[in-house]
Design an enzyme around this catalytic site. Sequence first.
Site, PDB file in Angstrom:
ATOM      1  N   HIS B  63       0.848  -1.204   0.000  1.00 45.70           N
ATOM      2  CA  HIS B  63       0.000   0.000   0.000  1.00 45.70           C
ATOM      3  C   HIS B  63       0.875   1.242   0.000  1.00 45.70           C
ATOM      4  CE1 HIS B  63       0.086   1.064   4.401  1.00 45.70           C
ATOM      5  NE2 HIS B  63       0.238  -0.242   4.573  1.00 45.70           N
ATOM      6  N   ASP B  65      -0.418   4.446   0.633  1.00 44.02           N
ATOM      7  CA  ASP B  65      -0.842   5.501   1.561  1.00 44.02           C
ATOM      8  C   ASP B  65      -0.194   5.285   2.922  1.00 44.02           C
ATOM      9  OD1 ASP B  65      -2.476   3.156   1.974  1.00 44.02           O
ATOM     10  OD2 ASP B  65      -3.735   4.374   3.280  1.00 44.02           O
ATOM     11  N   ASP B  87       5.874   1.543   7.266  1.00 43.02           N
ATOM     12  CA  ASP B  87       4.477   1.163   6.985  1.00 43.02           C
ATOM     13  C   ASP B  87       3.887   2.069   5.920  1.00 43.02           C
ATOM     14  OD1 ASP B  87       1.940   0.128   7.132  1.00 43.02           O
ATOM     15  OD2 ASP B  87       1.445   1.073   9.028  1.00 43.02           O
ATOM     16  N   GLU B 118      -5.280   1.951   2.376  1.00 35.91           N
ATOM     17  CA  GLU B 118      -5.201   0.826   3.303  1.00 35.91           C
ATOM     18  C   GLU B 118      -5.342   1.275   4.749  1.00 35.91           C
ATOM     19  OE1 GLU B 118      -3.373  -2.306   5.868  1.00 35.91           O
ATOM     20  OE2 GLU B 118      -2.836  -0.203   5.691  1.00 35.91           O
ATOM     21  N   GLU B 119      -4.852   2.468   5.056  1.00 39.39           N
ATOM     22  CA  GLU B 119      -4.947   2.961   6.439  1.00 39.39           C
ATOM     23  C   GLU B 119      -6.340   3.503   6.744  1.00 39.39           C
ATOM     24  OE1 GLU B 119      -2.701   2.388   8.463  1.00 39.39           O
ATOM     25  OE2 GLU B 119      -0.793   2.277   7.416  1.00 39.39           O
ATOM     26  N   GLU B 141       3.847  -5.685   4.063  1.00 38.96           N
ATOM     27  CA  GLU B 141       3.773  -5.092   5.399  1.00 38.96           C
ATOM     28  C   GLU B 141       5.063  -5.403   6.137  1.00 38.96           C
ATOM     29  OE1 GLU B 141       1.626  -3.123   6.721  1.00 38.96           O
ATOM     30  OE2 GLU B 141      -0.196  -3.346   5.520  1.00 38.96           O
TER      31      GLU B 141
END
Lengths: 55, 345
Positions: B63, B65, B87, B118-119, B141
């Site tokens: 991801h 974002d 992250d 994703e967040e 991740e």
Amino acid sequence: MNTNCQECDAGITLESSTEVNEILVCPDCGVELEVTSLNPPALELAPMEEEDWGE
Amino acid sequence: MTVPKTLLGLLKRYSPSGEEAGAVNFLVEHMGSLGYSQAYVDEVGNAIGIMGNGNRQVVLLGHIDTVPGEIPVRQEDDLLYGRGSVDAKGPLAAFVDAVAEIGEFAGFQFVVIGAVGEENDSIGARQIVDQFQPAAAIIGEPSAWDRVTLGYKGSAWARITRQQFTAHSAGESRSAAEAVVEDWIRIQKWAEEYNRDHERVFEQVSPTLSSMASNGDGFEETASLDISFRLPLSMTPQMLYKELGKLLEASQFEELGYAIPAHLGDKNNPLVRSFLRAIRQQDGQPRFVRKTGTADMNIVGPVWGCPILAYGPGDSSLDHTPNEHISVEEYNKAVRVLGAVLKSL
């Protein structure tokens, strides 16, 4: 192919379809074992399963 | 130590959820320059790079974002600071670089995705889940270069509301605020009881009271609680909501946002074996981990039904912190591990 459990020394027979890095469960003590070699057959305790935060 | 261009380019483009366009455009252009067969932005803004056209598809889903809070990008010896360095721009950049180093590989198609949101609500993963049918999937991740993440807990949210006629504070009636506090205590006790026989956090129900509010107009009063739940494999969101219905007396509850069930991948498959082997080749001692958070694995894992795990460099204890940074040496090791894995599937 015969070898032994690293934890309890139980005799373990590897089937012909066994692959390197496959994870087996010792039929005697239940510990997870990783096949690290087929020739000669060798087992190690499988990687520990940890737990932590993260997403 | 040389800073990897992909990672540095992503870090320089601050991209909290909803503001990913600058980072996405950079990544798409960058993947094109690295020799990807296709690189494009999809309908919801995901960055997608495709390498090769073989029949066996491997999706590397990261991801792009981050959580909000810009951290000035800087390097101190081996450490690279910046929002998302851990992250999860570190893992995403590692995917991009590993696939670029391999190039086209007979029989395979590698799909690298920098998903948006994703967040937040995982809009990016929800968009692509029906677009691809991989034979194997790696979620980007951070878990450290020598660890393999097998699964994540699920999550769900609920708002509990009590609305009633205003009671005089000198009387015996409970206020709406008192009533919802008692609801919260009842939920906590229920969770404690459920968790009594579940030692590991991964197996527990974990409720968190995230906000509370109350108001009144002299005739009626209303009080509400927003509660988030981290869920084990043994409790789906539907089971949780059914329990809430039984636990709450006169209060009402509504489901908030997207609920996601827990997901745990199998650890006895060719994908996991490739990682164990590749980590050892880099002189590491591989470890498995289960995460008590939630990730895009929870969304795509049940649909794709293929071998799946999460992997990426970085110390996840730095996730969402103002001190977020990554070791360049660790990043390079992760790229080598990924390269070895992709070539051995």
